[in-house]
Motif scaffolding. Structure first.
Motif, PDB file in Angstrom:
ATOM      1  N   UNK A 165      -7.097  -6.764  -6.157  1.00 44.37           N
ATOM      2  CA  UNK A 165      -7.199  -5.744  -5.029  1.00 44.37           C
ATOM      3  C   UNK A 165      -5.880  -5.551  -4.288  1.00 44.37           C
ATOM      4  N   UNK A 166      -5.306  -4.369  -4.116  1.00 43.81           N
ATOM      5  CA  UNK A 166      -4.064  -4.271  -3.617  1.00 43.81           C
ATOM      6  C   UNK A 166      -4.024  -3.738  -2.296  1.00 43.81           C
ATOM      7  N   UNK A 167      -3.618  -4.270  -1.149  1.00 44.84           N
ATOM      8  CA  UNK A 167      -3.611  -3.478  -0.103  1.00 44.84           C
ATOM      9  C   UNK A 167      -2.237  -2.722  -0.071  1.00 44.84           C
ATOM     10  N   UNK A 168      -2.581  -1.373  -0.062  1.00 40.80           N
ATOM     11  CA  UNK A 168      -1.421  -0.593  -0.083  1.00 40.80           C
ATOM     12  C   UNK A 168      -0.917  -0.306   1.549  1.00 40.80           C
ATOM     13  N   UNK A 169      -1.835  -0.231   2.427  1.00 41.65           N
ATOM     14  CA  UNK A 169      -1.559   0.001   3.791  1.00 41.65           C
ATOM     15  C   UNK A 169      -2.742  -0.692   4.350  1.00 41.65           C
TER      16      UNK A 169
END
Length: 730
Positions: A668-672
């Motif tokens: 899960x990638x937190x782009x913002x």
């Protein structure tokens, strides 16, 4: 009665009246004669004393005259007002005037009246006014067009009545002594080769800025510079050429920095710039860019064309430290980051660089251990002959199985090996290992091993090659040595001799990374190459509309054919690139379109099925992507990892910073702060991985431009050979 005058008895007349008087007179005559003799003797003694004094005076005058004539010592005299009444002729000659023109002028007219002499003038004026003696007072002579220093001494003179009548004194020349003192001072503060400030002077300047009484005046920036490829110049052309290059670098650096700061040389090819009052990062970035651009322009050294580069690390006070130790340490960390980023760059200090430096230190120690324990290995990438589409040989590429980070490519550790002085023994090991492995493969297969400029300049290289061939039993024509243009930094007898010796052995020679270095065409006139390798920078994007790369490739292949040489196109990744280089006349191809570099055991197993190989991969070349840099957080199985996104598109991203991530790993990638996307790892190489998003990102994410094919790695990893520090296409 008789009147008798006695000689010697002045004015004495005797009247003798009787015989008794005559007897008395007879007694006085000897006494008179004796007195006369005494008087004569005293006269002679007085004359001799007077003559001795005269001779002594003449002798003293001659000595003083000789002393004056040398110009080293001289005499002067003034009246009660300080006006000259006597001056040695030698000093008058220095002023090109007779004493008649100097007489009556104040003694101060003999000395320099500049601002620098103000303290000396005050000291002299004090003594003249107070009528006190002085000794060894240093003054600068007021001689036009010449710098001379004198030491003068003087004492007041008084008449017999006690009246002050003036000064009388002497002087001698201090010029050579002062020059020696100034030279000693200069050597203590300035570099003797470049005349820049030395390490001591730079440290003092920085301390003075940081310790300024006004806090607002303590702001400053520090640049640390390191020259790229300077060591190759020094090793291949010699130290005199290296010194000449450093002198030219110093002049360029001083010219670019100008009045903004102080430029100094710390030693070797390390330079430092202190910029008082300059902290604007945009301005500093612009200055660093101009420095790199200037220092990267070609140099002329002993008639040869030399190209180097520069890397710059920047720290700023007070943000990055308030002491000289902290600023230098942090600028040094930034410099390492600039060099790790590919050299020819500048980098500002950031707090996370301490961890990077520690990792680099550990990596260097681990590399030393790997060499000792035999943890290095060679992988082999096939070189394919296009007319038959069969394997003609392999290029040996070094790999390192790190105990913590897994398999490493030279892109990560070759530069560390260079800095640590390990590249030459690693190169010899690679040469012997590749020959031993080649002996197990079919006779028609060759192996190519890169030779670094340092190894090429070593007088024992032909002997090492001969020994490796003899020990393995491999025929010389099966070994191909890849040499970059940097060995031609100086076209001297030694270079020609090494080429002649290698050709006499019978090995093949290939010119690697053709067209990316110096004046390439000049090398082809003399060096006996069998092959030209076309750098991957010309292959990439060659199939795009409007690209000129195809024309360059066609020119290279045409030139090679006319010279009887083969050509290998490096870094061919897609089928359309393969067809293009084939149509343009390339005889051989190397790249992911056929295979990546593989372990020796895997290669041996494939060769057991024959030499024919099929091209595979995507048909179209991936469009050039816009680069970016964004820190992101990735979550997997409850663990949080920090990484960097290099580029991104609707379908996926290129992520850097994680090691040994198996394909298929889901993050899960937190782009913002508000956008979290699920992504799956498609491929992983070193610390880079391509991820595909589970669902396409929404249109309109203009702050994250570009696109990416996340389903296979493009050969952005510029693999280096076993010995060549220049990163190469894999």
């Amino acid at each position: 009665m008789l009147l008798i005058h006695l000689p010697g008895w002045a004015g004495l007349e005797v009247y003798v009246h009787s015989l008794a008087g005559l007897v008395m007179l007879a007694a006085l005559v000897p006494i008179s004669i004796f007195a006369d003799r005494i008087q004569i003797r005293h006269q002679r003694l007085r004359f001799r004393a007077k003559e001795a004094r005269y001779r002594a005076q003449r002798f003293a005058e001659q000595i003083l005259r000789d002393f004056e004539d040398t110009g080293q010592g001289w005499f002067w005299e003034t009246d009660a007002r300080g006006n000259l009444t006597y001056l040695s002729p030698a000093i008058c000659e220095m002023f090109f005037k007779p004493f008649s023109e100097i007489a009556g002028k104040h003694i101060n007219t003999l000395f320099d009246q500049g601002a620098n002499s103000r303290d000396r003038e005050r000291s002299l004026a004090f003594h003249l006014t107070s009528k006190s003696a002085f000794k060894e007072l240093g003054v600068r002579a007021g001689i036009m067009g010449e710098v001379r220093w004198w030491s003068i001494s003087g004492r007041p003179v008084y008449a017999s009545t006690g009246e002050f009548v003036g000064f009388r004194g002497s002087g001698h020349d201090l010029t050579e002594k002062r020059r020696s003192q100034e030279e000693a001072s200069r050597l203590a503060h300035y570099d003797s080769l470049t005349d820049l400030a030395n390490r001591f002077q730079m440290a003092k300047t920085l301390e003075d800025v940081l310790n300024a009484s006004n806090e607002a005046e303590r702001d400053c920036a520090v640049f640390l510079l390191d020259l790229d490829r300077f060591k190759q110049v020094n090793d291949t052309m010699g130290h005199p050429a290296g010194d000449a290059l450093l002198q030219q670098v110093s002049k360029r650096l001083t010219r670019v920095v100008g009045d903004e700061g102080l430029v100094g040389r710390l030693g070797g090819d390390e330079f430092k710039v202190v910029l008082p009052g300059v902290t604007d990062r945009d301005h500093l970035a612009n200055l660093a860019h101009r420095i790199i651009e200037s220092l990267s322009q070609p140099y002329s050294i002993e008639g040869d064309r030399v190209v180097i580069g520069a890397s710059v690390g920047i720290s700023v006070a007070p943000d990055d430290g308030t002491t000289s130790e902290a600023l230098i340490r942090n600028a040094d960390l930034a410099l390492y980051a600039a060099k790790d980023g590919g050299r020819g760059r500048f980098h500002f200090y950031a707090s996370d660089l301490h961890q990077v430096a520690e990792e680099r230190r550990e990596m260097e120690q681990d590399l030393r251990d790997a060499i000792q324990t035999g943890a290095l290995e060679l992988h082999y990438q096939p070189v394919v002959a296009l007319d038959t589409q069969t394997i003609s040989g392999f290029e040996a590429l070094m790999r390192w199985e790190h105990p913590k980070y897994g398999m490493q490519s030279p892109a990560r550790f070759v530069e560390i090996a260079e800095d640590a002085g390990l590249i030459t023994p690693m190169g010899e090991w690679a040469l012997r290992t590749a020959c031993a492995q080649l002996a197990k493969w079919p006779e028609s297969v060759r192996v190519a091993v890169n030779v670094s400029p340092l190894q090429f300049s070593h007088a024992q290289l032909p002997a090492i090659v001969t020994s490796a061939l003899a020990q393995s039993g491999v025929a010389p024509h099966r070994l191909e040595l890849e040499i970059t243009e940097s060995v031609f930094l100086r076209d001297d007898f030694n270079t020609d001799a090494v080429f002649a010796a290698l050709k006499a052995i019978g090995v093949r020679l290939a010119l690697d990374d053709f067209g990316t270095g110096y004046s390439s065409l000049g090398y082809l006139k003399k060096a006996p190459f069998d092959k030209i390798k076309i750098d991957q920078s010309f292959v990439r994007g060659a199939t795009q509309a409007g690209s000129r790369n195809g024309a360059i490739i066609a020119s290279i292949t045409s030139l090679a054919k006319s010279l009887g040489m083969e050509t290998t196109a490096e870094g061919v990744e897609t089928l359309d690139e393969l067809e293009l280089v084939r149509s343009l006349g390339c005889s051989h191809v190397q790249g992911y379109v056929f295979n990546q570099a593989l372990p020796a055991a895997t290669v041996s197993e494939q060769l057991s099925h024959g030499l024919t190989i099929e091209a595979k991969g995507f048909h179209k070349w991936r469009p050039e992507r816009q680069s970016m840099l964004r820190k992101v957080a990735l979550e997997h199985a409850g663990e949080i990892y920090m990484a960097t996104i290099r580029n991104m598109g609707p379908g996926g991203a290129l992520v850097e910073g994680l090691w040994n991530v198996p394909p298929g790993t889901i993050f899960n990638i937190a782009l913002s702060e508000t956008e979290i996307v699920k992504a799956t790892t498609i491929w992983h190489c070193d610390n880079r991985m391509g991820v595909a998003f589970a669902e396409g990102r929404a249109e309109g994410d203009d702050d994250l431009p570009g696109s990416i094919n996340a389903d296979r790695p493009v050969a952005e990893e510029r693999e280096a050979s076993s010995v060549e520090p220049v990163r190469k296409a894999g």
